[in-house]
Design an enzyme around this catalytic site. Sequence first.
Site, PDB file in Angstrom:
ATOM      1  N   TYR A   1     -23.854  34.711  16.493  1.00  0.00           N
ATOM      2  CA  TYR A   1     -23.699  35.414  17.781  1.00  0.00           C
ATOM      3  C   TYR A   1     -22.386  35.000  18.470  1.00  0.00           C
ATOM      4  O   TYR A   1     -21.620  35.847  18.939  1.00  0.00           O
ATOM      5  CB  TYR A   1     -24.904  35.076  18.665  1.00  0.00           C
ATOM      6  CG  TYR A   1     -24.943  35.781  20.004  1.00  0.00           C
ATOM      7  CD1 TYR A   1     -25.293  37.123  20.090  1.00  0.00           C
ATOM      8  CD2 TYR A   1     -24.646  35.098  21.185  1.00  0.00           C
ATOM      9  CE1 TYR A   1     -25.340  37.770  21.327  1.00  0.00           C
ATOM     10  CE2 TYR A   1     -24.696  35.731  22.411  1.00  0.00           C
ATOM     11  CZ  TYR A   1     -25.048  37.067  22.481  1.00  0.00           C
ATOM     12  OH  TYR A   1     -25.096  37.696  23.701  1.00  0.00           O
TER      13      TYR A   1
ATOM     14  N   LYS B   1     -19.170  37.346  19.417  1.00  0.00           N
ATOM     15  CA  LYS B   1     -18.730  37.515  20.809  1.00  0.00           C
ATOM     16  C   LYS B   1     -17.303  37.002  21.012  1.00  0.00           C
ATOM     17  O   LYS B   1     -16.541  37.570  21.796  1.00  0.00           O
ATOM     18  CB  LYS B   1     -19.715  36.819  21.759  1.00  0.00           C
ATOM     19  CG  LYS B   1     -21.109  37.468  21.778  1.00  0.00           C
ATOM     20  CD  LYS B   1     -21.042  38.913  22.238  1.00  0.00           C
ATOM     21  CE  LYS B   1     -22.391  39.569  22.403  1.00  0.00           C
ATOM     22  NZ  LYS B   1     -22.298  40.968  22.834  1.00  0.00           N
TER      23      LYS B   1
HETATM   24  P1  NAP Z   1     -31.486  43.974  25.119  1.00  0.00           P
HETATM   25  O1  NAP Z   1     -32.316  44.029  26.336  1.00  0.00           O
HETATM   26  O2  NAP Z   1     -32.071  43.405  23.857  1.00  0.00           O
HETATM   27  O3  NAP Z   1     -30.922  45.446  24.814  1.00  0.00           O
HETATM   28  C1  NAP Z   1     -30.131  45.643  23.683  1.00  0.00           C
HETATM   29  C2  NAP Z   1     -29.674  47.091  23.679  1.00  0.00           C
HETATM   30  O4  NAP Z   1     -28.790  47.259  22.566  1.00  0.00           O
HETATM   31  C3  NAP Z   1     -30.822  48.077  23.495  1.00  0.00           C
HETATM   32  O5  NAP Z   1     -30.589  49.187  24.333  1.00  0.00           O
HETATM   33  C4  NAP Z   1     -30.705  48.477  22.024  1.00  0.00           C
HETATM   34  O6  NAP Z   1     -31.102  49.822  21.769  1.00  0.00           O
HETATM   35  C5  NAP Z   1     -29.215  48.392  21.830  1.00  0.00           C
HETATM   36  N1  NAP Z   1     -28.839  48.265  20.414  1.00  0.00           N
HETATM   37  C6  NAP Z   1     -29.100  47.242  19.569  1.00  0.00           C
HETATM   38  N2  NAP Z   1     -28.604  47.525  18.354  1.00  0.00           N
HETATM   39  C7  NAP Z   1     -28.023  48.754  18.445  1.00  0.00           C
HETATM   40  C8  NAP Z   1     -27.340  49.583  17.529  1.00  0.00           C
HETATM   41  N3  NAP Z   1     -27.146  49.209  16.267  1.00  0.00           N
HETATM   42  N4  NAP Z   1     -26.887  50.776  17.965  1.00  0.00           N
HETATM   43  C9  NAP Z   1     -27.060  51.180  19.255  1.00  0.00           C
HETATM   44  N5  NAP Z   1     -27.708  50.420  20.164  1.00  0.00           N
HETATM   45  C10 NAP Z   1     -28.185  49.238  19.755  1.00  0.00           C
HETATM   46  O7  NAP Z   1     -30.157  43.110  25.365  1.00  0.00           O
HETATM   47  P2  NAP Z   1     -29.326  42.790  26.707  1.00  0.00           P
HETATM   48  O8  NAP Z   1     -29.693  41.431  27.146  1.00  0.00           O
HETATM   49  O9  NAP Z   1     -29.426  43.916  27.649  1.00  0.00           O
HETATM   50  O10 NAP Z   1     -27.868  42.666  26.088  1.00  0.00           O
HETATM   51  C11 NAP Z   1     -26.882  43.672  26.273  1.00  0.00           C
HETATM   52  C12 NAP Z   1     -25.536  43.056  25.895  1.00  0.00           C
HETATM   53  O11 NAP Z   1     -25.264  41.950  26.754  1.00  0.00           O
HETATM   54  C13 NAP Z   1     -25.496  42.501  24.473  1.00  0.00           C
HETATM   55  O12 NAP Z   1     -24.235  42.754  23.898  1.00  0.00           O
HETATM   56  C14 NAP Z   1     -25.691  41.004  24.678  1.00  0.00           C
HETATM   57  O13 NAP Z   1     -25.130  40.250  23.633  1.00  0.00           O
HETATM   58  C15 NAP Z   1     -24.949  40.819  25.975  1.00  0.00           C
HETATM   59  N6  NAP Z   1     -25.328  39.600  26.706  1.00  0.00           N
HETATM   60  C16 NAP Z   1     -26.580  39.439  27.189  1.00  0.00           C
HETATM   61  C17 NAP Z   1     -26.907  38.277  27.883  1.00  0.00           C
HETATM   62  C18 NAP Z   1     -28.268  38.029  28.466  1.00  0.00           C
HETATM   63  O14 NAP Z   1     -28.488  36.920  28.987  1.00  0.00           O
HETATM   64  N7  NAP Z   1     -29.193  38.983  28.426  1.00  0.00           N
HETATM   65  C19 NAP Z   1     -25.929  37.292  28.060  1.00  0.00           C
HETATM   66  C20 NAP Z   1     -24.665  37.490  27.536  1.00  0.00           C
HETATM   67  C21 NAP Z   1     -24.364  38.655  26.873  1.00  0.00           C
HETATM   68  P3  NAP Z   1     -32.555  50.274  21.191  1.00  0.00           P
HETATM   69  O15 NAP Z   1     -33.580  49.499  21.949  1.00  0.00           O
HETATM   70  O16 NAP Z   1     -32.564  51.735  21.481  1.00  0.00           O
HETATM   71  O17 NAP Z   1     -32.574  50.008  19.713  1.00  0.00           O
END
Ligand code: NAP
Length: 247
Positions: free
Chosen positions: A155, A159
């Site tokens: 990861y 990133k």
């Molecule tokens: P999440 O709730 O798990 O949501 C992930 C989203 O990505 C879902 O809408 C999923 O779509 C979509 N996705 C996954 N694989 C995909 C693919 N191959 N094609 C198209 N869509 C895809 O995650 P989140 O926490 O909101 O994270 C969003 C972003 O923020 C990510 O890049 C993550 O690394 C980053 N981030 C998150 C955090 C945190 O603390 N949450 C911190 C730092 C960075 P489906 O459900 O439709 O499959």
Amino acid sequence: MNLKQKVAVVTGASRGIGRAIALELARRGTRVVVNYHRSAEAAEDVVEAIKKAGGEAIAVQADVSDFEQAGQLIKTAIDTYGQIDILVNNAGTTRDQLLMLMKEQDWDDVIRINLKSVFNCCKAAARPMVKKRQGRIINITSVVGITGQAGQSNYAASKAGIIGFTKSLAKEIGPRHITVNCIAPGFIPTDLTMGQPEEWKEQIIEATPLRRMGQPEEIAYAVAFLASDEAAFITGEVLSVDGGLIT
Ligand code: NAP
């Protein structure tokens, strides 16, 4: 911040941070392409919420880690709304494991879904943006891409790769008035993080000067700023939105 009548593609907008970004851009008058991979119903809910509030949106299924499907996603946005002004590469996933136990598939999946997807979507969106001599690309990285994290070498690499990619592309297409920036969220409660042990969550909150988790909306506000005209002189930057976690 005037985002009215702009067109945005938000990848992974069915849930979590992407959902909040889609809703916030739409609230500011942007027409939004809500991309999803597996969560069709959730994506339709986002579109419904936008329409109910008077906005415009469509849901488009695409696995953005696939080059052809990512290209088709951008093409659908342009076919539907005639342009693409904002691309938010938000889709992401984790396959956490210590290196000693990490399977090759865990590495490949995370690099493909988190990093190659950014290449795929930028590759498709850059040409129409260059033609129009305007555009905003905002890539969602993570504080982990800056600091590293045990159990997340795949990861963190994906990133950190996004950051290098962002800075390079900013240099390439800056002369065409297109900005390319990253947002590095700290700890945000979504499906991605909620499976982590309570003890881990408490430790992160303790290490965060603002002593709390962030909310998906707080990432969305930063996206809206970087997408706006007011941010026209900011490019190649990484904006941490993390309550001070890595300062
Ligand atoms: P999440 O709730 O798990 O949501 C992930 C989203 O990505 C879902 O809408 C999923 O779509 C979509 N996705 C996954 N694989 C995909 C693919 N191959 N094609 C198209 N869509 C895809 O995650 P989140 O926490 O909101 O994270 C969003 C972003 O923020 C990510 O890049 C993550 O690394 C980053 N981030 C998150 C955090 C945190 O603390 N949450 C911190 C730092 C960075 P489906 O459900 O439709 O499959």
